[in-house]
Design a protein around this motif. Structure first.
Motif, PDB file in Angstrom:
ATOM      1  N   THR A 259       0.829  -1.217   0.000  1.00 26.56           N
ATOM      2  CA  THR A 259       0.000   0.000   0.000  1.00 26.56           C
ATOM      3  C   THR A 259       0.856   1.257   0.000  1.00 26.56           C
ATOM      4  OG1 THR A 259      -1.766  -1.150   1.195  1.00 26.56           O
ATOM      5  CG2 THR A 259      -1.811   1.258   1.220  1.00 26.56           C
ATOM      6  N   ALA A 260       1.843   1.291   0.903  1.00 24.42           N
ATOM      7  CA  ALA A 260       2.731   2.455   0.953  1.00 24.42           C
ATOM      8  C   ALA A 260       3.531   2.582  -0.337  1.00 24.42           C
ATOM      9  CB  ALA A 260       3.679   2.330   2.143  1.00 24.42           C
ATOM     10  N   GLY A 261       3.909   1.444  -0.908  1.00 28.06           N
ATOM     11  CA  GLY A 261       4.652   1.463  -2.165  1.00 28.06           C
ATOM     12  C   GLY A 261       3.845   2.090  -3.286  1.00 28.06           C
ATOM     13  N   MET A 262       2.555   1.793  -3.355  1.00 26.47           N
ATOM     14  CA  MET A 262       1.706   2.367  -4.399  1.00 26.47           C
ATOM     15  C   MET A 262       1.514   3.873  -4.189  1.00 26.47           C
ATOM     16  SD  MET A 262       1.395  -0.024  -6.420  1.00 26.47           S
ATOM     17  CE  MET A 262       0.347   0.809  -7.613  1.00 26.47           C
ATOM     18  N   HIS A 263       1.474   4.288  -2.921  1.00 27.38           N
ATOM     19  CA  HIS A 263       1.395   5.734  -2.651  1.00 27.38           C
ATOM     20  C   HIS A 263       2.679   6.426  -3.096  1.00 27.38           C
ATOM     21  CE1 HIS A 263      -2.455   5.930  -0.731  1.00 27.38           C
ATOM     22  NE2 HIS A 263      -2.127   5.071   0.225  1.00 27.38           N
ATOM     23  N   LEU A 264       3.809   5.775  -2.881  1.00 20.54           N
ATOM     24  CA  LEU A 264       5.083   6.333  -3.343  1.00 20.54           C
ATOM     25  C   LEU A 264       5.114   6.417  -4.863  1.00 20.54           C
ATOM     26  CD1 LEU A 264       7.709   4.613  -0.998  1.00 20.54           C
ATOM     27  CD2 LEU A 264       7.335   7.083  -1.239  1.00 20.54           C
ATOM     28  N   TYR A 265       4.624   5.380  -5.511  1.00 20.83           N
ATOM     29  CA  TYR A 265       4.591   5.359  -6.976  1.00 20.83           C
ATOM     30  C   TYR A 265       3.707   6.489  -7.509  1.00 20.83           C
ATOM     31  CZ  TYR A 265       3.854   3.675 -11.743  1.00 20.83           C
ATOM     32  OH  TYR A 265       3.790   3.563 -13.115  1.00 20.83           O
ATOM     33  N   ASP A 266       2.555   6.690  -6.865  1.00 17.91           N
ATOM     34  CA  ASP A 266       1.665   7.781  -7.266  1.00 17.91           C
ATOM     35  C   ASP A 266       2.360   9.135  -7.077  1.00 17.91           C
ATOM     36  OD1 ASP A 266      -1.048   8.893  -7.949  1.00 17.91           O
ATOM     37  OD2 ASP A 266      -0.884   9.667  -5.899  1.00 17.91           O
ATOM     38  N   LEU A 267       3.135   9.251  -5.996  1.00 21.60           N
ATOM     39  CA  LEU A 267       3.841  10.495  -5.714  1.00 21.60           C
ATOM     40  C   LEU A 267       4.864  10.815  -6.797  1.00 21.60           C
ATOM     41  CD1 LEU A 267       4.830  12.873  -3.956  1.00 21.60           C
ATOM     42  CD2 LEU A 267       6.237  11.235  -2.688  1.00 21.60           C
ATOM     43  N   VAL A 268       5.713   9.851  -7.166  1.00 18.44           N
ATOM     44  CA  VAL A 268       6.758  10.132  -8.152  1.00 18.44           C
ATOM     45  C   VAL A 268       6.166  10.368  -9.541  1.00 18.44           C
ATOM     46  CG1 VAL A 268       8.555   8.919  -6.869  1.00 18.44           C
ATOM     47  CG2 VAL A 268       7.230   7.663  -8.565  1.00 18.44           C
ATOM     48  N   GLN A 269       4.982   9.815  -9.789  1.00 10.53           N
ATOM     49  CA  GLN A 269       4.301  10.100 -11.056  1.00 10.53           C
ATOM     50  C   GLN A 269       3.755  11.524 -11.067  1.00 10.53           C
ATOM     51  OE1 GLN A 269       1.422   6.738 -11.297  1.00 10.53           O
ATOM     52  NE2 GLN A 269       2.312   6.397 -13.315  1.00 10.53           N
ATOM     53  N   HIS A 270       3.204  11.932  -9.949  1.00 12.57           N
ATOM     54  CA  HIS A 270       2.539  13.233  -9.877  1.00 12.57           C
ATOM     55  C   HIS A 270       3.536  14.381  -9.744  1.00 12.57           C
ATOM     56  CE1 HIS A 270      -0.868  15.909  -8.924  1.00 12.57           C
ATOM     57  NE2 HIS A 270      -0.001  16.532  -8.132  1.00 12.57           N
ATOM     58  N   ASN A 271       4.616  14.151  -9.007  1.00 18.75           N
ATOM     59  CA  ASN A 271       5.581  15.225  -8.743  1.00 18.75           C
ATOM     60  C   ASN A 271       6.909  14.926  -9.427  1.00 18.75           C
ATOM     61  OD1 ASN A 271       7.295  17.176  -7.743  1.00 18.75           O
ATOM     62  ND2 ASN A 271       6.565  17.030  -5.639  1.00 18.75           N
ATOM     63  N   PRO A 272       7.169  15.554 -10.576  1.00 15.90           N
ATOM     64  CA  PRO A 272       8.404  15.279 -11.325  1.00 15.90           C
ATOM     65  C   PRO A 272       9.670  15.790 -10.650  1.00 15.90           C
ATOM     66  CG  PRO A 272       7.204  17.079 -12.343  1.00 15.90           C
ATOM     67  CD  PRO A 272       6.305  16.526 -11.275  1.00 15.90           C
ATOM     68  N   SER A 273       9.514  16.533  -9.539  1.00 13.40           N
ATOM     69  CA  SER A 273      10.698  16.987  -8.808  1.00 13.40           C
ATOM     70  C   SER A 273      11.398  15.843  -8.086  1.00 13.40           C
ATOM     71  CB  SER A 273      10.305  18.066  -7.778  1.00 13.40           C
ATOM     72  OG  SER A 273       9.800  19.215  -8.415  1.00 13.40           O
ATOM     73  N   VAL A 274      10.644  14.777  -7.786  1.00 13.88           N
ATOM     74  CA  VAL A 274      11.216  13.637  -7.063  1.00 13.88           C
ATOM     75  C   VAL A 274      12.093  12.830  -8.016  1.00 13.88           C
ATOM     76  CG1 VAL A 274      10.765  11.577  -5.690  1.00 13.88           C
ATOM     77  CG2 VAL A 274       9.205  13.538  -5.552  1.00 13.88           C
ATOM     78  N   LEU A 275      13.381  12.769  -7.727  1.00 17.63           N
ATOM     79  CA  LEU A 275      14.347  12.114  -8.612  1.00 17.63           C
ATOM     80  C   LEU A 275      14.866  10.786  -8.060  1.00 17.63           C
ATOM     81  CD1 LEU A 275      16.490  15.269  -9.525  1.00 17.63           C
ATOM     82  CD2 LEU A 275      14.418  14.418 -10.652  1.00 17.63           C
ATOM     83  N   ARG A 276      14.821  10.620  -6.753  1.00 18.38           N
ATOM     84  CA  ARG A 276      15.360   9.402  -6.134  1.00 18.38           C
ATOM     85  C   ARG A 276      14.512   8.991  -4.938  1.00 18.38           C
ATOM     86  NH1 ARG A 276      19.327  12.556  -7.842  1.00 18.38           N
ATOM     87  NH2 ARG A 276      19.056  13.902  -6.019  1.00 18.38           N
ATOM     88  N   VAL A 277      14.302   7.679  -4.795  1.00 20.37           N
ATOM     89  CA  VAL A 277      13.604   7.135  -3.620  1.00 20.37           C
ATOM     90  C   VAL A 277      14.433   5.979  -3.076  1.00 20.37           C
ATOM     91  CG1 VAL A 277      11.520   6.036  -2.724  1.00 20.37           C
ATOM     92  CG2 VAL A 277      11.331   7.789  -4.516  1.00 20.37           C
ATOM     93  N   GLY A 278      14.926   6.119  -1.839  1.00 20.94           N
ATOM     94  CA  GLY A 278      15.680   5.038  -1.201  1.00 20.94           C
ATOM     95  C   GLY A 278      14.733   4.011  -0.611  1.00 20.94           C
ATOM     96  N   MET A 279      14.873   2.745  -1.020  1.00 17.73           N
ATOM     97  CA  MET A 279      13.919   1.708  -0.588  1.00 17.73           C
ATOM     98  C   MET A 279      14.605   0.453  -0.048  1.00 17.73           C
ATOM     99  SD  MET A 279      11.215   2.046  -3.773  1.00 17.73           S
ATOM    100  CE  MET A 279      12.527   2.127  -5.025  1.00 17.73           C
ATOM    101  N   ASP A 280      15.881   0.529   0.294  1.00 16.77           N
ATOM    102  CA  ASP A 280      16.589  -0.640   0.811  1.00 16.77           C
ATOM    103  C   ASP A 280      16.001  -1.087   2.156  1.00 16.77           C
ATOM    104  OD1 ASP A 280      18.237  -0.601  -1.360  1.00 16.77           O
ATOM    105  OD2 ASP A 280      19.840   0.530  -0.372  1.00 16.77           O
ATOM    106  N   LYS A 281      16.012  -2.388   2.362  1.00 17.53           N
ATOM    107  CA  LYS A 281      15.551  -2.981   3.624  1.00 17.53           C
ATOM    108  C   LYS A 281      14.115  -2.613   3.967  1.00 17.53           C
ATOM    109  CE  LYS A 281      20.252  -3.134   5.511  1.00 17.53           C
ATOM    110  NZ  LYS A 281      21.161  -2.726   6.623  1.00 17.53           N
ATOM    111  N   THR A 282      13.253  -2.632   2.946  1.00 17.33           N
ATOM    112  CA  THR A 282      11.809  -2.481   3.162  1.00 17.33           C
ATOM    113  C   THR A 282      11.137  -3.777   2.732  1.00 17.33           C
ATOM    114  OG1 THR A 282      11.395  -1.621   0.926  1.00 17.33           O
ATOM    115  CG2 THR A 282      11.964  -0.004   2.638  1.00 17.33           C
TER     116      THR A 282
END
Length: 262
Positions: free
Chosen positions: A26-49
């Motif tokens: 669920t949180a992953g899909m919210h993150l995906y929606d965020l990076v689609q909507h806001n092109p300013s987001v260039l990197r998302v650290g997701m290690d050890k999730t």
């Protein structure tokens, strides 16, 4: 989810780090929606999730697209400081400060100097011939619109509006109303309005939620610095053009129907 909603219209966030957090689908899909909507987001650290590989891949691919988009804008896009409104704002601000240093009183200048601001703005648009057509009465009316104080002095906002707006009925009291609206909706009090705050303003005043494209169009038209935010000067210029409008609904009613010379 609250974090992703808050960042959805953030103008400058580039990196989000959720490493070592027990987030899942669920949180992953919210993150995906965020990076689609806001092109300013260039990197998302997701290690050890707990995110699945396919969700991580979707987010990473979108971040790569955002990076590519930023690179293209840097190479081919116009320099934000060359925005026509930015050029005029800088020139008028510089002229105002020159007047302040030469014959100002505090942070105000004599109202007669508003004529020079008007002429400078016209010259920047190659409209010198129109200046020759104006009568003495026209310039007297221009000074009257400044609504100067008892000493015949005006501040920067009055100088800005009289220089840039064609409307003989406009008075500087309207500037104070516009500034009041700006400060009311500058929710985090950082001195500018971002996309989220502009959307909130439109929604609160009209009762209707505007489309993303409508909010972005208004922002892009008057955002002289290219930062996806509006300063108070940019907001003033936007609002004297009736303000953002949905159909026949003017967002801040009773403002004059002036047309900024931009």
């Amino acid at each position: 989810r609250c974090v992703t909603i808050a960042l959805k219209d953030h103008p400058s966030v580039e990196t989000i780090d959720v490493c070592s957090n027990p987030i899942s689908w669920t949180a992953g899909m919210h993150l995906y929606d965020l990076v689609q909507h806001n092109p300013s987001v260039l990197r998302v650290g997701m290690d050890k999730t707990f995110l699945k590989k396919n969700i991580k891949s979707l987010i990473e691919v979108q971040c790569q697209k955002n990076q590519a988009m930023k690179a293209r804008k840097k190479i081919t896009g116009a320099n934000p400081t060359n925005h026509p409104l930015a050029i005029r704002l800088r020139a008028l601000k510089r002229l105002f400060l020159e007047f302040v240093s030469r014959e100002g009183a505090g942070e105000k200048i004599p109202k007669r100097l508003s004529i020079e601001g008007y002429k400078e703005n016209m010259r920047m648009q190659s409209r010198e011939l129109e200046l020759e057509e104006h009568s003495v009465a026209f310039y007297q009316e221009l000074q009257r619109r400044c609504n100067a104080d008892s000493m015949g002095l005006i501040d920067w906002e009055a100088f800005l509006v009289v220089s840039m707006v064609d409307d003989t009925a406009f008075r500087s009291e309207e500037i104070e109303r516009i500034k009041k609206v700006f400060h009311e909706f500058d929710s985090d009090k950082n001195g500018y309005i971002d996309l989220a705050e502009l959307r909130t303003m439109i929604t609160d005043i009209t009762g209707d939620t505007p489309s993303d494209s409508f909010v972005q169009e208004r922002m892009s038209l008057f955002d002289a610095t290219g930062t996806n935010t509006l300063t108070v000067d940019e907001f003033i210029v936007m609002m004297v053009d009736k303000g953002p409008q949905i159909g026949s609904t003017i967002l801040v009613p009773d403002f004059p129907s002036a047309q900024p010379r931009i």
